[in-house]
Design a protein around this motif. Structure first.
Motif, PDB file in Angstrom:
ATOM      1  N   THR A 123      14.564 -15.531  -4.419  1.00 58.39           N
ATOM      2  CA  THR A 123      15.092 -16.855  -3.682  1.00 58.39           C
ATOM      3  C   THR A 123      15.517 -16.703  -2.265  1.00 58.39           C
ATOM      4  O   THR A 123      15.616 -17.528  -1.635  1.00 58.39           O
ATOM      5  N   ILE A 124      15.594 -15.052  -1.761  1.00 58.36           N
ATOM      6  CA  ILE A 124      15.947 -14.813  -0.579  1.00 58.36           C
ATOM      7  C   ILE A 124      14.528 -14.535   0.206  1.00 58.36           C
ATOM      8  O   ILE A 124      14.037 -13.325  -0.156  1.00 58.36           O
ATOM      9  N   GLU A 125      14.090 -15.384   0.915  1.00 59.14           N
ATOM     10  CA  GLU A 125      12.588 -14.927   1.382  1.00 59.14           C
ATOM     11  C   GLU A 125      12.667 -13.824   2.230  1.00 59.14           C
ATOM     12  O   GLU A 125      13.714 -13.493   3.039  1.00 59.14           O
ATOM     13  N   THR A 126      11.626 -13.200   2.557  1.00 59.42           N
ATOM     14  CA  THR A 126      11.551 -12.063   3.483  1.00 59.42           C
ATOM     15  C   THR A 126      11.775 -12.099   4.751  1.00 59.42           C
ATOM     16  O   THR A 126      12.708 -11.423   5.444  1.00 59.42           O
ATOM     17  N   LYS A 127      11.580 -13.224   5.406  1.00 57.93           N
ATOM     18  CA  LYS A 127      12.139 -13.579   6.578  1.00 57.93           C
ATOM     19  C   LYS A 127      13.642 -13.757   6.886  1.00 57.93           C
ATOM     20  O   LYS A 127      14.075 -13.810   7.864  1.00 57.93           O
ATOM     21  N   LEU A 128      14.240 -14.058   5.818  1.00 55.60           N
ATOM     22  CA  LEU A 128      15.764 -14.114   6.021  1.00 55.60           C
ATOM     23  C   LEU A 128      16.386 -12.966   5.800  1.00 55.60           C
ATOM     24  O   LEU A 128      17.688 -12.857   5.461  1.00 55.60           O
ATOM     25  N   ARG A 129      15.869 -11.704   5.472  1.00 55.03           N
ATOM     26  CA  ARG A 129      16.497 -10.571   5.414  1.00 55.03           C
ATOM     27  C   ARG A 129      16.256  -9.713   6.586  1.00 55.03           C
ATOM     28  O   ARG A 129      15.325  -9.488   7.070  1.00 55.03           O
ATOM     29  N   TYR A 130      17.301  -8.876   6.888  1.00 52.95           N
ATOM     30  CA  TYR A 130      17.475  -7.917   7.853  1.00 52.95           C
ATOM     31  C   TYR A 130      17.198  -6.626   7.303  1.00 52.95           C
ATOM     32  O   TYR A 130      18.311  -6.166   6.442  1.00 52.95           O
ATOM     33  N   LYS A 131      16.268  -5.786   7.393  1.00 54.32           N
ATOM     34  CA  LYS A 131      16.085  -4.721   6.618  1.00 54.32           C
ATOM     35  C   LYS A 131      16.975  -3.397   7.436  1.00 54.32           C
ATOM     36  O   LYS A 131      16.967  -2.966   8.582  1.00 54.32           O
ATOM     37  N   LEU A 132      17.691  -2.679   6.660  1.00 52.70           N
ATOM     38  CA  LEU A 132      18.826  -1.777   7.343  1.00 52.70           C
ATOM     39  C   LEU A 132      18.009  -0.429   7.046  1.00 52.70           C
ATOM     40  O   LEU A 132      17.048  -0.087   5.947  1.00 52.70           O
ATOM     41  N   ASP A 133      18.597   0.714   7.683  1.00 56.23           N
ATOM     42  CA  ASP A 133      17.996   1.969   7.250  1.00 56.23           C
ATOM     43  C   ASP A 133      18.666   2.494   5.966  1.00 56.23           C
ATOM     44  O   ASP A 133      19.566   2.052   5.468  1.00 56.23           O
ATOM     45  N   PHE A 134      17.868   3.310   5.265  1.00 59.35           N
ATOM     46  CA  PHE A 134      17.911   3.711   3.909  1.00 59.35           C
ATOM     47  C   PHE A 134      19.163   4.388   3.746  1.00 59.35           C
ATOM     48  O   PHE A 134      19.879   4.687   2.543  1.00 59.35           O
ATOM     49  N   ALA A 135      19.653   5.165   4.781  1.00 60.58           N
ATOM     50  CA  ALA A 135      21.028   5.763   4.531  1.00 60.58           C
ATOM     51  C   ALA A 135      22.170   5.045   4.208  1.00 60.58           C
ATOM     52  O   ALA A 135      23.194   5.744   3.670  1.00 60.58           O
ATOM     53  N   TYR A 136      21.963   3.569   4.595  1.00 61.74           N
ATOM     54  CA  TYR A 136      23.205   2.879   4.146  1.00 61.74           C
ATOM     55  C   TYR A 136      23.393   2.437   2.598  1.00 61.74           C
ATOM     56  O   TYR A 136      24.457   1.996   2.003  1.00 61.74           O
ATOM     57  N   ASN A 137      22.122   2.920   2.022  1.00 59.61           N
ATOM     58  CA  ASN A 137      22.137   2.607   0.328  1.00 59.61           C
ATOM     59  C   ASN A 137      21.419   3.696  -0.202  1.00 59.61           C
ATOM     60  O   ASN A 137      20.280   3.547  -0.552  1.00 59.61           O
ATOM     61  N   PHE A 138      21.723   5.224   0.126  1.00 55.15           N
ATOM     62  CA  PHE A 138      20.941   6.293  -0.249  1.00 55.15           C
ATOM     63  C   PHE A 138      21.119   6.658  -1.650  1.00 55.15           C
ATOM     64  O   PHE A 138      21.948   7.137  -2.151  1.00 55.15           O
ATOM     65  N   ASN A 139      20.005   5.924  -2.383  1.00 57.47           N
ATOM     66  CA  ASN A 139      19.802   6.181  -3.923  1.00 57.47           C
ATOM     67  C   ASN A 139      19.593   7.572  -4.233  1.00 57.47           C
ATOM     68  O   ASN A 139      18.623   8.134  -3.854  1.00 57.47           O
ATOM     69  N   ILE A 140      20.548   8.493  -4.999  1.00 52.79           N
ATOM     70  CA  ILE A 140      20.389   9.791  -5.052  1.00 52.79           C
ATOM     71  C   ILE A 140      19.289   9.882  -6.128  1.00 52.79           C
ATOM     72  O   ILE A 140      18.713  11.309  -6.099  1.00 52.79           O
ATOM     73  N   ILE A 141      18.658   9.084  -6.682  1.00 55.91           N
ATOM     74  CA  ILE A 141      17.326   9.508  -7.632  1.00 55.91           C
ATOM     75  C   ILE A 141      16.183   9.805  -6.516  1.00 55.91           C
ATOM     76  O   ILE A 141      15.469  10.868  -6.947  1.00 55.91           O
ATOM     77  N   THR A 142      16.354   9.458  -5.346  1.00 58.22           N
ATOM     78  CA  THR A 142      15.311   9.992  -4.498  1.00 58.22           C
ATOM     79  C   THR A 142      15.545  11.369  -4.078  1.00 58.22           C
ATOM     80  O   THR A 142      14.673  12.088  -3.489  1.00 58.22           O
ATOM     81  N   LEU A 143      16.439  12.112  -4.522  1.00 56.28           N
ATOM     82  CA  LEU A 143      16.524  13.616  -4.334  1.00 56.28           C
ATOM     83  C   LEU A 143      15.870  14.099  -5.629  1.00 56.28           C
ATOM     84  O   LEU A 143      15.443  15.308  -5.360  1.00 56.28           O
ATOM     85  N   PHE A 144      15.478  13.608  -6.587  1.00 50.82           N
ATOM     86  CA  PHE A 144      14.511  14.083  -7.535  1.00 50.82           C
ATOM     87  C   PHE A 144      13.111  14.059  -6.888  1.00 50.82           C
ATOM     88  O   PHE A 144      12.525  15.026  -6.892  1.00 50.82           O
ATOM     89  N   TYR A 145      12.712  12.945  -6.366  1.00 49.81           N
ATOM     90  CA  TYR A 145      11.414  12.771  -5.727  1.00 49.81           C
ATOM     91  C   TYR A 145      11.280  11.572  -5.462  1.00 49.81           C
ATOM     92  O   TYR A 145      11.882  10.664  -5.680  1.00 49.81           O
ATOM     93  N   THR A 146      10.729  11.320  -4.124  1.00 52.33           N
ATOM     94  CA  THR A 146      10.417   9.889  -3.587  1.00 52.33           C
ATOM     95  C   THR A 146       8.948   9.673  -3.079  1.00 52.33           C
ATOM     96  O   THR A 146       8.423  10.834  -2.358  1.00 52.33           O
TER      97      THR A 146
END
Length: 405
Positions: A220-243
């Protein structure tokens, strides 16, 4: 004033308390908001922690008041409870995180708890840990967008299926799919674009949806209405497994490997998939530290709830079974031992032995073993075929070797 929102039921409040404590303790009292943004018009530097819940007992309310009083000595803060009713979300399907309760959907009706003069709020999942001064998030200029978001690390091949005018339709997600555990919301724009109503309307039409509120917000929120932030602000720890990053394969994490590596070296908010209150050990970060230790170190500093958490810590052992089973899977795949994998899926007789063996697993593969073990437990629960476990394990091990940082 800084408004932060969490959703938590009675049992989850103690984990939310650790996140709240981490926010307060990581606030640098020698700084003002103007140190993060010269254009900020915030005058009253106080945290308002809003908890959305379906029920909170009098005993827990008293604990939250005591938590507030203790933390208020460190930095001005107030905890506010908002009780919602699942009936208000009867049009929302049971799905994903909302498999039993409708609590995950509560965040979709944020605007109802704020008056018109509040411009911005930050929603955070309770299984997070703040390791930065959260005011730097509030200092971010969203440039008129509805929401500041962080990309989700999973595959973007998912979809929503719904009926409209008696016709079946499918909404496909793309590489811009974000994780709803972190939402920096511009409340004026959120209301202007009627996001709450759009989510409810789509939810009422869905007959297939996988990730509950997260899918609805992405649709429901179009891509143009989003502001993409650095991954550091929601660092999902599963990415420490592999990314797998966007410059390595399509429809994966929407950050380059270089961008991910920057977040890896300096994460600001950790998002725990493997919950620290279930896994005392899982993945290890860039510095070689057990990522779950950070959470327990903060739990040790958490007023009121910390003692209860540490009592429960003594009984946390299930993660050893995950790791022990996973280690056997790893060895079996390396030796192409189908019989052993069949035995792991079909029999629980040696589970205690595998748990004991978990202490011997090297740190660099402990997270891999946990995930491989999860595939065994999933197969047992859902009566899956052992060969499917073998194929899944092959893929996991391949990706771990190729994409582990």
């Amino acid at each position: 004033m800084y408004h932060l929102v969490f959703s938590a039921d009675e049992n989850y409040i103690k984990y939310t308390s650790v996140l709240i404590t981490s926010i307060v303790l990581n606030t640098d009292k020698s700084k003002k908001i103007q140190d993060f943004s010269k254009n900020s018009n915030v005058k009253n530097e106080k945290y308002f922690f809003h908890i959305l819940s379906n029920f909170i007992s009098d005993k827990t309310r008293e604990k939250l008041l005591n938590l507030q009083n203790d933390l208020n000595i460190i930095f001005p803060c107030e905890i506010i409870i908002h009780i919602k009713n699942d009936e208000d979300f009867k049009n929302f399907p049971i799905s994903g995180a909302a498999h039993s309760l409708k609590l995950p959907y509560y965040r979709l009706k944020l605007s109802s708890i704020f008056n018109e003069n509040i411009e911005k709020c930050l929603y955070l999942d309770s299984d997070m840990l703040c390791i930065c001064d959260i005011r730097e998030v509030f200092a971010i200029d969203l440039k008129g967008r509805v929401v500041g978001v962080v990309g989700d690390p999973g595959s973007k091949k998912s979809k929503i299926k719904f009926k409209e005018n008696n016709k079946k339709k499918t909404f496909y997600f793309d590489e811009n799919y974000f994780n709803s555990g972190f939402l920096l919301i511009n409340l004026e724009e959120y209301k202007k674009y009627d996001i709450e109503q759009k989510c409810e309307e789509l939810a009422s039409k869905c007959y297939y949806i996988k990730a509950a509120d997260q899918d609805l917000l992405n649709a429901t929120i179009e891509t143009k209405l989003r502001y993409k932030l650095d991954f550091a602000y929601n660092f999902n720890i599963i990415t420490l497994f592999y990314t797998i990053c966007k410059d390595e394969r399509k429809n994966r994490l929407n950050y380059t490997r270089a961008e991910f590596n920057e977040a890896l070296k300096n994460p600001k908010i950790l998002h725990y998939g493997e919950k620290p209150w279930k896994f005392l050990k899982s993945y290890f970060d860039y510095k070689g530290n057990n990522i779950n230790d950070y959470w327990w170190n903060m739990a040790n500093k958490t007023p009121v709830f910390g003692e209860e958490l540490f009592r429960e810590k003594q009984d946390i052992k299930d993660y050893l079974l995950y790791a022990g089973l996973g280690y056997e899977v790893l060895r079996s795949v390396q030796k192409v031992n189908f019989f052993k994998i069949y035995h792991l899926v079909k029999s629980t007789k040696k589970d205690l032995f595998y748990m004991d063996q978990a202490s011997k697993i090297n740190d660099d593969i402990f997270g891999l073993c946990c995930m491989l073990g999860e595939s065994i437990l999933h197969a047992r629960k859902h009566k899956k075929d052992f060969f499917g476990v073998y194929l899944k394990a092959l893929k996991m091990i391949h990706n771990f070797k190729k994409y582990h940082y």
